[in-house]
Design a protein around this motif. Structure first.
Motif, short mmCIF file in Angstrom:
data_model
loop_
_atom_site.label_atom_id
_atom_site.label_comp_id
_atom_site.label_asym_id
_atom_site.label_seq_id
_atom_site.Cartn_x
_atom_site.Cartn_y
_atom_site.Cartn_z
N VAL A 1 5.06 2.85 -9.60
CA VAL A 1 5.98 3.12 -8.50
C VAL A 1 5.18 3.63 -7.31
N LEU A 2 5.24 2.87 -6.20
CA LEU A 2 4.53 3.22 -4.97
C LEU A 2 5.52 3.63 -3.89
N ARG A 3 5.11 4.58 -3.06
CA ARG A 3 5.89 4.93 -1.87
C ARG A 3 4.97 4.79 -0.65
N THR B 1 0.84 -1.20 0.00
CA THR B 1 0.00 0.00 0.00
C THR B 1 0.87 1.24 0.00
N GLY B 2 0.49 2.24 -0.80
CA GLY B 2 1.25 3.48 -0.83
C GLY B 2 0.65 4.46 -1.82
N ILE B 3 1.34 5.58 -1.98
CA ILE B 3 0.93 6.63 -2.91
C ILE B 3 1.60 6.38 -4.26
N VAL B 4 0.84 6.50 -5.34
CA VAL B 4 1.39 6.32 -6.68
C VAL B 4 2.25 7.54 -7.02
N VAL C 1 10.00 2.48 -1.32
CA VAL C 1 9.48 2.58 -2.69
C VAL C 1 9.35 1.18 -3.27
N TYR C 2 8.20 0.91 -3.88
CA TYR C 2 7.94 -0.38 -4.51
C TYR C 2 7.79 -0.19 -6.02
N TYR C 3 8.52 -1.00 -6.78
CA TYR C 3 8.41 -0.97 -8.24
C TYR C 3 7.66 -2.24 -8.67
N ILE C 4 6.46 -2.04 -9.17
CA ILE C 4 5.58 -3.17 -9.50
C ILE C 4 5.31 -3.19 -10.99
#
Length: 289
Positions: free
Chosen positions: A158-160, A146-149, A166-169
């Protein structure tokens, strides 16, 4: 004196238009300046178009979608313009681009057969962007993250998260998307009260706090409706759990929840309403021996 004169003559000879503009270094520098100016112009043009379209759209969701789509197309145009620049400058360096184009074509076919994931990512990215399922700035959950796009393109999202990670999906890995920022949200709250308290009175106190203190406070502008009192949610070991919710604007449900809980705690303290906590009663028998 002769050396100085030769240097001076060579310098002025270099500045002659027919020599200066045929120098390979000068040609590359001029092309680079032109490329930078063109890319800058493209960015300004796309920004102008995005602002013009956004001014005519009242829906905030559609405005974010327009900006996301235009940013994606701008990236594609940047890549195309840069590739054209490279293809134009290579012959100036004496490099024949025909073998390169042939090799690129063969490589493209090979990559096309072997890059199933890349094609899947691009197709999924196009669908995500065109349908507006995910927009930059949304708070979403993908694959348990879960995070902000922060960024969205044809390759990945890319989510933070709240801790700054930071997640790179990859777009091809996205199956189910949970979006917390669409149209409206709900602040759902559960409060435990003592078994000795009158449930109806406590529900009235909570409703009054919502309709007066919360609505008239700084979070009142985020409310989209009155409190929905669901009533008793659970009979716990040491408490009766009451559950209720309030409709809010998107991305403000957590703020409203925190503020409402603070107001409820203060009101309970004021009215001496007990918020129970787990307790144990021990019975110690005397040793009869």
């Amino acid at each position: 004196m002769t050396i100085k004169a030769n240097i001076t003559n060579a310098f002025f000879n270099f500045l002659r238009p027919e020599v200066f503009f045929n120098n390979i270094f000068v040609i590359i520098c001029i092309r680079l300046i032109i490329l930078v100016c063109v890319l800058r112009g493209i960015h300004l043009l796309f920004k102008f178009l995005a602002n013009k379209i956004s001014d005519k759209i009242e829906n905030k969701k559609q405005t974010k979608q327009v900006h996301t789509i235009i940013a994606t197309f701008r990236s594609v145009v940047d890549i195309l313009v840069t590739c054209l620049f490279i293809m134009e400058i290579l012959p100036k360096l004496g490099i024949d681009i025909r073998p390169i184009l042939t090799a690129a074509g063969v490589l493209g076919v090979a990559v096309g057969f072997g890059s199933k994931q890349l094609i899947e990512d691009i197709i999924s990215g196009i669908m995500l962007i065109m349908q507006g399922q995910i927009l930059v700035g949304d708070i979403i959950e993908i694959n348990g993250k879960t995070g902000i796009v922060e960024r969205l393109n044809l390759r990945m999202v890319v989510l933070r998260d709240w801790d700054g990670k930071v997640y790179y999906i990859r777009n091809g890995m996205i199956d189910i998307v949970t979006n917390y920022t669409r149209d409206f949200a709900f602040a759902i709250i559960s409060v435990g009260i003592s078994y000795k308290e009158n449930v109806d009175n406590i529900m009235k106190v909570i409703t009054d706090v919502a309709n007066n203190e919360l609505k008239n406070g700084e979070c009142g502008k985020y409310l989209l409706g009155n409190i929905e009192m669901w009533g008793i949610d659970n009979f716990g070991e040491s408490s009766i759990d009451l559950k209720f919710r309030i409709k809010t604007t998107t991305m403000q449900q957590w703020r409203v929840k925190r503020e409402f809980q603070r107001l409820i705690k203060n009101k309970f303290d004021e009215l001496h309403i007990e918020i129970p906590f787990p307790q144990r009663t021990l019975h110690i028998e005397k040793d009869l021996v």
